[in-house]
Write a protein that holds these residues in place. Structure first.
Motif, PDB file in Angstrom:
ATOM      1  N   PHE A   1      11.673 -11.182  -1.450  1.00 26.26           N
ATOM      2  CA  PHE A   1      12.418 -10.216  -0.786  1.00 26.26           C
ATOM      3  C   PHE A   1      13.205 -10.447   0.435  1.00 26.26           C
TER       4      PHE A   1
ATOM      5  N   GLN B   1      10.938 -15.627  -5.589  1.00 23.97           N
ATOM      6  CA  GLN B   1      10.730 -14.387  -5.534  1.00 23.97           C
ATOM      7  C   GLN B   1      10.610 -13.525  -4.320  1.00 23.97           C
TER       8      GLN B   1
ATOM      9  N   ALA C   1      16.630 -11.591  -8.696  1.00 26.19           N
ATOM     10  CA  ALA C   1      16.021 -11.463  -9.695  1.00 26.19           C
ATOM     11  C   ALA C   1      16.471  -9.974 -10.475  1.00 26.19           C
ATOM     12  N   TRP C   2      17.125  -9.263  -9.968  1.00 26.11           N
ATOM     13  CA  TRP C   2      17.362  -7.842 -10.640  1.00 26.11           C
ATOM     14  C   TRP C   2      18.761  -7.720 -10.753  1.00 26.11           C
TER      15      TRP C   2
ATOM     16  N   LEU D   1      19.709  -3.546 -15.145  1.00 25.81           N
ATOM     17  CA  LEU D   1      19.713  -2.567 -13.829  1.00 25.81           C
ATOM     18  C   LEU D   1      21.165  -2.479 -13.248  1.00 25.81           C
TER      19      LEU D   1
ATOM     20  N   LYS E   1      15.557  -8.916  -4.278  1.00 25.61           N
ATOM     21  CA  LYS E   1      14.610  -9.901  -4.574  1.00 25.61           C
ATOM     22  C   LYS E   1      15.396 -11.177  -5.099  1.00 25.61           C
TER      23      LYS E   1
ATOM     24  N   LEU F   1      11.230 -14.119 -14.704  1.00 23.92           N
ATOM     25  CA  LEU F   1      11.355 -15.201 -14.096  1.00 23.92           C
ATOM     26  C   LEU F   1      10.235 -16.407 -14.347  1.00 23.92           C
TER      27      LEU F   1
ATOM     28  N   SER G   1      15.587 -14.730  -7.136  1.00 19.66           N
ATOM     29  CA  SER G   1      14.798 -15.121  -8.441  1.00 19.66           C
ATOM     30  C   SER G   1      14.097 -16.385  -7.991  1.00 19.66           C
TER      31      SER G   1
ATOM     32  N   MET H   1      13.250  -5.001 -15.058  1.00 20.05           N
ATOM     33  CA  MET H   1      13.532  -6.575 -15.392  1.00 20.05           C
ATOM     34  C   MET H   1      12.439  -7.291 -16.199  1.00 20.05           C
TER      35      MET H   1
END
Lengths: 320, 320, 320, 320
Positions: free
Chosen positions: A260, A258, A301-302, D247, A253, B140, A255, D241
Motif C-alpha cells: 500500500f 501488494q 491492484a484496484w 471500482l 495498492k 492478483l 498489484s 476486486m
C-alpha cells in the motif's frame, strides 16, 4: 542423473542505508525530519545523517548536498563477515572492479562498486547500532528508540527502486552476485522484462529494478520507508496534505508486491514513498510471478491509473 | 588470534505445519473452518487437513482425533534439500535418533524426531503448494487464494509455543541443531531462564519455549496464526464474542515480541492465538534481549495482568 | 382516547466544555498538552484553557488550580437561544435555583445550577468559535485546525461520567430538564439502577451517570475525548506507555455503548479516557436497553475484568 | 429591534430507506447480499427488501425490477408523529401536492411527494424495528443483529446523492421544508451553486445535491452505506476486486465531508458507495463552508483526479 537443487543465498540480509543527493540540503533535511518523521543523528560539512525510530542501526539515510538530486549510493548489509567475503568474491568473479572503503558514520569498511545499470553500491557488515540517549529510551527494550511519533513517523527503511537500461541483465546480476531472490517480474511482451522485484529475506522486495525510459543510467526512481498499517499511509496522506506536500500517486495498492503506497517528492526532487504491507514470503521456494497483462504499465491492484510522471520523472532529472 | 564470527544458519525457513490432537474432531474442525476462518483441503479417517487463505502451501494444520488434546507434531520446513541434510546431520551429531518418514498429505519425506522437552518434531523440504480451484483463484497472481474472508479470516500460520522442563537447554538445542536465532528471553532470576523466543528468519518468533510448570513434558501452550493488523485482532474478538467463544486473554500487546494477541480455546481444549504485528528483525546481528524485571510472569506491554489459566492450562490437560 | 407521543427534545446539542480542578495545575497542563495532545488557547491566574484539534469551539477544557482534584463544572451547549430559554424554564419548573453568569473565555452568558447529585452545571448558547492563526489553518476549510498530531492527538471532547447517589432520579431529571435521551441503563436487581447512559443527539452517550459508592456527592468518574478509530486508542496506549503514564483499564471494548476505551489518570488525579466508536443512534425512537445480567459491574464486551480502582476511585478522592 | 435567531429544525431524524430500480433484479440482489454484505428480509413479486447488519430498522433498501435503473424513491424518517405533521404542513405551504400512502414492508403511512429536481420522496414516522431470529441475536443487546461479517459488510445506510437541475433552489427547499442543515456547498463561480451537502442531525451529510449535467431531472448519482473505518473501505476494495466488481473511483478522501469513499456500480447500473468517516458536526451553529476553488469539480482531498464518468454517469442512463 539428477540436477542439483540451487540453494538460496542468505549472505546479504538487508537494505542497510542509502545516500540521497539533493540540491537543497537544508530543505530536504527539514522535510525528512519535520514531515517524514525521521531523526538527525550526525552532520558533516556536506551531509546530514538520519534514522527512523524503528531502525535498529544508527543511521539509514545520508543526505548529501549536490548540484543535482539523485542517488549517492545504496548499501546492502551482509549477514556476516564471511558472507561479505563470499559476495565480494562473487562480484569479482563477475568482473566487477570495486574497492574497499574505510566506512562512514554508522558503518565500517565496505566494498564499493558500480552495479550494472550505473548505480553506486556498497556491501558491508560492520555496523553501529543505535544507542538511545536517556530521553530516547523506549519502555520496551526490544525496540531501538522511544515511540513518540511526529509527522508521518516513518518507521524503518524498506526498499529502493532503481531505473536500469536492461532489467533482465541487472536482475540476473543481483540474483547471482548478491543473492537477491526474484519475487515478481513484469514482462509485457516476450523477452521484454520491464520490471523486477527482488528480496533478500522474507519481504516482498528490498530492491525493485524498472526500465530506464531515457538514454541514460544510474537514476533513482524512489526510496521507501515502511509504516505499520495501511491506515498509517492514509494518515501520512493527511499530514502531507496539511504540510503542502504534493502527493504524486496514491494512497493505493500495488498489484506487484501488494504494498500500500503513497509517493511524494522531497524538496530536492527525489521521489519518496510511504509503504505498508506487501506480501510476506515465507516459503523458501516461492515461485516468482511473471506479470504479462499490463503492457508497459506498473498498474495498481484496484485500477487506479498510474500518472505519467511516475513513468517519466526520476532523479537526476534530465535536461532537454 | 581473532575469534571466528559465528555465521547465522538459514537452513530452516519456516514453521511448515502443525498437527493438533483433539478429542472432539468434528467440533474442532467446525471451529477452525467456521469461526477461525480456515479452509479444509483433505480428510482421512482420523484427520482433517486445513489451510489459511494466505498460506502458500497446501496445508498448515492437521487435526487428528485422539483421546486427549495436545500436540501431534510440529514440522519445520528446510530452505533446501541440502539444508535439510545438514540439519539432520546436526541432529544426529547431537545424539538425536530420529527416522525418515515417507511424508503426509501436503509434504514429502521428513525426518521425525523427539526434541528435548518431549515434543515430536519433523524437518522436511518437499512440499505441495496450494493450487486454487477456478473459484478460488485470486485476482492478483502473487497471492495463493482468493480473499473472501469469513469469520476471523486467519491469514497464515505464524508461530507455536511449547512448554519445556528446561528452557535453556531446549533453547540451546534449537539454536544449534535447527539454526533458530534467539531473539528474547525471560530470566527473572540468575540462571533461571523461563522463556525464550526464537526465530528462523525475520519474524519476532516462530517458536516460543516457556517453562513447563508441572512434572511432565511434551505439552502445547498455544498455536498462533497471523492476521494483518491489530484492528483485525479486535475484529476477531468481536467475532469470537458473537460465536460464544470464551476469550481467555487479550486483545492486548505482548511485551516480548510486541505482538498484539488474543487467546481462545478451540473445542478440543488447545489454546489458539490470533496474532498481529510483532517486531521485525532485519539486522542479522540483532542483539537478544534479556528480560529480568518481571519475575515469573509473561507480562504485557500495557500492564494487563496475565490470567492464572495462562500459566497453568496446557494440553494435554493434567489429571489430578 | 389515544395517548400523545412524547416528542424528543433537541434544545441542548452537545457537551460544550468541562472545568477540571487539579492540585497540580502545571503538571496537569503539561500532561494534556504534551501527552494527550491538546492545545492551550488562554491562561488566567488560576486556569489554563485548552482545546482539541477537532473541537470547533475555542476551548473545551478549563483546568483550574484547586486543593483537590474533581469537577469544576460541566457545561451543556443549547441548540439555540430559544432552546436555552426553554431549558432554563424547565429547570426552574423543577425547583432548580440557578443563576445567570456573564460567561467565561470561550462562551457568553450561561445559566449555572447545581444538578441533583451535586455537580455544578451550566447551560449556554453563545460560544466563541476557534479561528486558526495562519500557521494553524487547515488545508480543508471544513476542519477547525490543521491536523498536525502530537501525542495521543485527542480529537474532540466526547462525554463525561459523573457519580450520583441516586442514578434513577438524576437520570430522570436530566431527561426531563435538559432533554437527554436514555440509551442504556444497568439495573442488576429490581429498582436498583446503578448506571445510565444518556445522549443529546446521535452519540452513544454524552453523559453517563453511575452510582456513587461512598456517602458523598458531586464526584467525577471520568472525562473522555474521542479519537477516530480503535487503532488510535491502541496507539494512545503505546504513547502513554512510552511517557510513563499508568494505564488503569483498557484498551478494551465496553459492553454498554460498545465504545473502545482506555483510562488513565492525569497528574492531578482525575480519570481521563481515550474513546473511539460507540454505537450510533440514528433512530429517533431508539429503545433504551436495560442490562440486568452483570450484577453491580460495569462489564466489558470481551470479558476483561474491571479493576477495583474503577469502582472506587473518583475525584475528589475521599480521605479516610 | 433585534432579529430573531432561527432555530434549527429537528423534525426529520434520518435517511430511513431507499428504493432502487434495477433492470437486473436477481443480479442486483445477489450483488447486495453476497458482495456488499446486506441481508434479505422480505420479497414480493417485483421487489426484494434488504437490511444492513447495523440498521436497527427492518429494512433500509428496496430493490425493484424496472426497465431502467434509477431511484424509486428516497424516504426520510421523522423524529415524531408531530414532527411528521409539521413537515407535511411545511410541504403543503410550499405548494407541494403529495399524498398519503398506506406504507410498505417495514414502515407505516407515509407522505409521498415529488421534490424539486424530480425525485420521488417520502416522509414517515411509523417504522418496524428489526427483531432478530434466534440465530441472528447479537451477544450485546445494544446492537440490532449479530455481527457475522461477509463480503463488504456494509453496516448501515448513510446518505444519498441526487442530481438536480437547480442546486440552490433544491437545497433551499430541503432546508425549509424538511429541516435539512446546509453543511457545505460548492460555488465555483458567483451564483453558480453546483453542489450542496445537507444533514439532518450530526453527520457530515444525509443528502447531497449536485448539478444535473443533462437536460433531464430525477436522476440518482449514488447511494451510500457506511462502514466503521477507512481501513474497512480498503478491505471493501480488496473484496470488490476479488469479485470482479469494477471500482470506478476511490478509495480516497473527499474534500467536501472528508468522507473516505469507494464507488462501484451494482449490476443494474446504479452507483453505490462504501463510505467511512466524514466530519462530525456537533455544534448547532456550524458555519456552512463555501468552496470556490475547484471550478466545476468535486475534487478530492489528496488530489486524486475525478474520473469523467463520475460527472456523466447517473441513473437512469440517458440514451443518445
Amino acid at each position: 542423473m539428477t540436477s542439483v537443487y540451487r540453494e538460496p543465498i542468505f549472505d546479504v540480509a538487508q537494505l542497510g542505508h542509502t545516500e540521497l543527493l539533493t540540491p537543497t540540503l537544508e530543505k530536504s533535511a527539514a522535510f525528512f525530519t519535520e514531515v517524514y518523521g525521521l531523526y538527525p543523528v550526525a552532520e558533516t560539512a556536506d551531509s546530514v545523517y538520519l534514522r527512523a525510530w524503528n531502525d535498529d542501526v544508527l543511521t539509514s539515510l545520508k543526505l548529501t548536498a549536490s548540484p543535482e538530486a539523485g542517488l549517492g549510493h545504496v548499501a546492502w548489509r551482509a549477514s556476516s563477515p564471511q558472507g561479505l567475503e563470499r559476495r565480494v568474491a562473487a562480484l569479482t568473479e563477475r568482473g566487477i572492479e570495486g574497492r574497499w572503503i574505510d566506512g562512514d558514520i554508522g558503518h565500517g569498511k565496505a566494498y564499493s562498486f558500480m552495479a550494472p545499470g550505473g548505480h553506486s553500491m556498497e556491501v558491508y557488515f560492520e555496523t553501529e547500532k543505535f544507542r538511545p540517549a536517556p530521553d530516547q529510551k523506549p519502555y520496551l527494550p526490544n525496540q531501538p528508540q522511544r515511540y513518540n511519533p511526529h509527522g508521518v513517523a516513518a518507521a524503518h527503511i524498506d526498499h529502493i527502486n532503481l531505473l536500469v537500461p536492461d532489467v533482465a541483465a541487472s536482475r540476473a546480476f543481483q540474483e547471482e552476485a548478491l543473492g537477491f531472490k526474484l519475487r515478481e517480474r513484469l514482462v509485457p511482451t516476450e523477452d521484454n522484462e520491464v520490471g523486477a522485484w527482488l528480496s533478500l529475506m522474507t519481504k516482498s522486495h528490498d530492491l525493485a529494478l524498472t526500465r530506464e525510459p531515457a538514454q541514460t543510467d544510474g537514476r533513482l526512481h524512489h526510496l521507501a520507508y515502511a509504516v505499520e498499517t495501511r491506515d498509517d499511509v492514509l494518515k501520512a496522506a493527511d499530514i502531507f496534505m496539511e504540510n503542502g506536500v504534493f502527493l504524486e500517486f496514491g494512497p493505493a495498492k500495488h498489484s506487484r508486491t501488494q504494498g500500500f503506497f503513497l509517493y511524494v517528492f522531497e524538496p530536492g526532487g527525489n521521489r519518496i514513498e510511504v509503504f505498508a504491507g506487501g506480501i510476506h514470503i515465507f516459503s523458501p521456494d516461492f515461485e516468482p510471478v511473471t506479470w504479462t497483462t499490463e503492457a508497459g504499465g506498473r498498474g495498481t491492484a484496484w485500477g487506479l491509473a498510474v500518472p505519467d510522471s511516475f513513468h517519466s520523472h526520476a532523479t537526476p532529472v534530465l535536461r532537454g
